[in-house]
Design a protein around this motif. Structure first.
Motif, mmCIF file in Angstrom:
data_model
loop_
_atom_site.group_PDB
_atom_site.id
_atom_site.type_symbol
_atom_site.label_atom_id
_atom_site.label_comp_id
_atom_site.label_asym_id
_atom_site.label_seq_id
_atom_site.Cartn_x
_atom_site.Cartn_y
_atom_site.Cartn_z
ATOM 1 N N LYS A 82 -13.122 -33.271 -8.561
ATOM 2 C CA LYS A 82 -12.688 -31.914 -8.942
ATOM 3 C C LYS A 82 -12.246 -31.078 -7.741
ATOM 4 N N THR A 83 -12.348 -31.630 -6.528
ATOM 5 C CA THR A 83 -12.067 -30.835 -5.332
ATOM 6 C C THR A 83 -10.583 -30.720 -5.015
ATOM 7 N N GLY A 84 -9.767 -31.636 -5.555
ATOM 8 C CA GLY A 84 -8.347 -31.613 -5.231
ATOM 9 C C GLY A 84 -8.043 -32.170 -3.851
ATOM 10 N N GLU A 85 -8.959 -32.949 -3.283
ATOM 11 C CA GLU A 85 -8.748 -33.540 -1.963
ATOM 12 C C GLU A 85 -8.032 -34.879 -2.038
ATOM 13 N N CYS A 86 -8.020 -35.491 -3.211
ATOM 14 C CA CYS A 86 -7.496 -36.849 -3.356
ATOM 15 C C CYS A 86 -6.724 -36.970 -4.665
ATOM 16 N N ALA A 87 -5.649 -37.804 -4.644
ATOM 17 C CA ALA A 87 -4.891 -38.059 -5.872
ATOM 18 C C ALA A 87 -4.690 -39.544 -6.118
ATOM 19 N N VAL A 88 -5.018 -40.395 -5.129
ATOM 20 C CA VAL A 88 -4.858 -41.847 -5.263
ATOM 21 C C VAL A 88 -6.250 -42.468 -5.366
ATOM 22 N N TRP A 89 -6.495 -43.161 -6.483
ATOM 23 C CA TRP A 89 -7.837 -43.657 -6.781
ATOM 24 C C TRP A 89 -7.819 -45.139 -7.137
ATOM 25 N N PHE A 90 -8.803 -45.868 -6.611
ATOM 26 C CA PHE A 90 -9.107 -47.233 -7.038
ATOM 27 C C PHE A 90 -10.447 -47.144 -7.761
ATOM 28 N N VAL A 91 -10.469 -47.404 -9.048
ATOM 29 C CA VAL A 91 -11.705 -47.233 -9.821
ATOM 30 C C VAL A 91 -11.936 -48.429 -10.738
ATOM 31 N N SER A 92 -13.184 -48.702 -11.013
ATOM 32 C CA SER A 92 -13.520 -49.759 -11.961
ATOM 33 C C SER A 92 -13.198 -49.288 -13.381
ATOM 34 N N PRO A 93 -12.989 -50.214 -14.319
ATOM 35 C CA PRO A 93 -12.776 -49.795 -15.713
ATOM 36 C C PRO A 93 -13.917 -48.931 -16.235
ATOM 37 N N TYR A 130 -15.667 -41.333 -16.671
ATOM 38 C CA TYR A 130 -15.251 -40.014 -16.185
ATOM 39 C C TYR A 130 -13.923 -39.554 -16.797
ATOM 40 N N HIS A 131 -13.543 -40.214 -17.879
ATOM 41 C CA HIS A 131 -12.369 -39.807 -18.666
ATOM 42 C C HIS A 131 -11.142 -39.559 -17.784
ATOM 43 N N MET A 132 -10.869 -40.506 -16.899
ATOM 44 C CA MET A 132 -9.783 -40.318 -15.948
ATOM 45 C C MET A 132 -8.412 -40.330 -16.617
ATOM 46 N N GLU A 133 -8.341 -40.866 -17.824
ATOM 47 C CA GLU A 133 -7.077 -40.848 -18.555
ATOM 48 C C GLU A 133 -6.609 -39.412 -18.802
ATOM 49 N N THR A 134 -7.572 -38.499 -18.892
ATOM 50 C CA THR A 134 -7.218 -37.101 -19.182
ATOM 51 C C THR A 134 -6.638 -36.374 -17.974
ATOM 52 N N ILE A 135 -6.836 -36.936 -16.780
ATOM 53 C CA ILE A 135 -6.318 -36.273 -15.578
ATOM 54 C C ILE A 135 -5.300 -37.142 -14.838
ATOM 55 N N THR A 195 -10.074 -53.829 -10.852
ATOM 56 C CA THR A 195 -10.022 -52.429 -10.415
ATOM 57 C C THR A 195 -8.708 -51.789 -10.867
ATOM 58 N N TYR A 196 -8.789 -50.556 -11.340
ATOM 59 C CA TYR A 196 -7.587 -49.808 -11.743
ATOM 60 C C TYR A 196 -7.088 -48.956 -10.562
ATOM 61 N N ILE A 197 -5.759 -48.875 -10.431
ATOM 62 C CA ILE A 197 -5.149 -47.964 -9.462
ATOM 63 C C ILE A 197 -4.568 -46.796 -10.253
ATOM 64 N N VAL A 198 -5.003 -45.593 -9.917
ATOM 65 C CA VAL A 198 -4.647 -44.410 -10.707
ATOM 66 C C VAL A 198 -4.136 -43.308 -9.786
ATOM 67 N N LEU A 199 -3.081 -42.629 -10.227
ATOM 68 C CA LEU A 199 -2.622 -41.403 -9.574
ATOM 69 C C LEU A 199 -2.965 -40.248 -10.498
ATOM 70 N N THR A 200 -3.787 -39.322 -10.019
ATOM 71 C CA THR A 200 -4.121 -38.171 -10.861
ATOM 72 C C THR A 200 -3.033 -37.104 -10.740
ATOM 73 N N ARG A 201 -2.949 -36.271 -11.751
ATOM 74 C CA ARG A 201 -1.928 -35.230 -11.775
ATOM 75 C C ARG A 201 -2.195 -34.170 -10.712
ATOM 76 N N GLN A 202 -1.154 -33.424 -10.389
ATOM 77 C CA GLN A 202 -1.274 -32.354 -9.407
ATOM 78 C C GLN A 202 -2.126 -31.226 -9.976
ATOM 79 N N LEU A 203 -3.085 -30.778 -9.165
ATOM 80 C CA LEU A 203 -3.959 -29.678 -9.558
ATOM 81 C C LEU A 203 -3.434 -28.366 -8.979
ATOM 82 N N VAL A 204 -4.049 -27.274 -9.373
ATOM 83 C CA VAL A 204 -3.629 -25.962 -8.877
ATOM 84 C C VAL A 204 -4.526 -25.500 -7.734
ATOM 85 N N TYR A 205 -5.399 -26.373 -7.252
ATOM 86 C CA TYR A 205 -6.279 -26.032 -6.136
ATOM 87 C C TYR A 205 -6.475 -27.276 -5.275
ATOM 88 N N GLY A 206 -7.014 -27.080 -4.089
ATOM 89 C CA GLY A 206 -7.224 -28.187 -3.167
ATOM 90 C C GLY A 206 -5.929 -28.616 -2.496
#
Length: 252
Positions: free
Chosen positions: A152-163, A169-174, A217-228
């Protein structure tokens, strides 16, 4: 004592008196301002240490995070960071060195923890090491809480996460839709509309250090936030370019 000795003694007397006055003044200052002086010295030392640490701290082009059922040791983290730095499209901060800050969280499923902390006894039955299992489970929960805060900090947008982490953490929503990143030319290994399976990429096949991570492992790019940091268009564009470079990686 002759007359000359008396004259010498008189000459020396004022110097001793001056020293005495100075010592009395110093003692008086210490008596009244002792804690002010101690606090001031402590503040100065703390400032010097902080400035020293800041000046020696390495500058990073990008933060990339792994969260899942693998705890990377120091050597594994260094190897993965080095591979990510090769994939980095460019030296974003222009300091002459491509550098990735790798942040990791060991977050395990119940099945993974049970498999890790159980053993087969002499009778052929699986027995759970309750103490180590309990400690590992608590650690996994703590890591999960830290990950939940960090995301939630907006410090990172590129993620390697397990299924498991992706679902928990409902990453599909972000997550940014792959169609927005790649258009109609979806990358190999797309597992849904938002994530790419690491094990299906050339990046995974090219580096042993990357293969330390589970293939699913999934590679995910989260959407741009309005903070961080990701709120800044230039920084987010760097994240997006890096995500594409990893997913579309081709060994030279």
């Amino acid at each position: 004592m002759d007359q000359r000795d008396r004259r010498d003694e008189k000459k020396e007397a004022p110097e001793f008196a001056e020293q005495s006055r100075f010592l009395r003044w110093l003692d008086n200052v210490w008596y009244h301002y002792k804690w002010h002086i101690i606090i001031g010295i402590f503040a100065i030392v703390t400032l010097i240490v902080c400035l020293s640490q800041c000046s020696s701290r390495e500058s990073y082009d990008l933060v990339i995070t792994y969260a899942g059922g693998k705890t990377l040791n120091g050597t594994e983290q260094e190897g993965l960071s080095a591979a990510l730095e090769v994939a980095l499209p460019e030296d974003f901060d222009g300091n002459g060195t491509k550098a990735v800050q790798l942040v990791t969280y060991g977050i395990y499923t119940e099945e993974e923890l049970t498999a890790m902390y159980s053993y087969e006894n002499s009778e052929g039955n699986r027995v759970l090491d309750n103490l180590n299992y309990s400690n590992a489970k608590k650690q996994s929960i703590d890591e999960g809480n830290a990950f939940s805060t960090f995301i939630k900090t907006g410090e990172c947008a590129v993620w390697f996460v397990s299924p498991y982490v992706y679902e928990l953490y409902h990453m599909e929503t972000i997550a940014a839709p792959l169609s927005e990143i790649f258009g109609s030319d979806l990358p190999e290994g797309a597992v849904n509309d938002y994530a790419v399976r690491l094990g299906d990429t050339a990046f995974y096949r090219s580096y042993a250090a990357v293969r330390e991570l589970p293939a699913d492992t999934y590679i995910v790019l989260t959407r741009q936030l309005v903070y961080g940091k990701v709120a800044k268009d230039a920084f987010y564009e760097n994240c997006r370019d890096t995500y594409v470079a990893i997913v579309k990686f081709r060994a030279e």
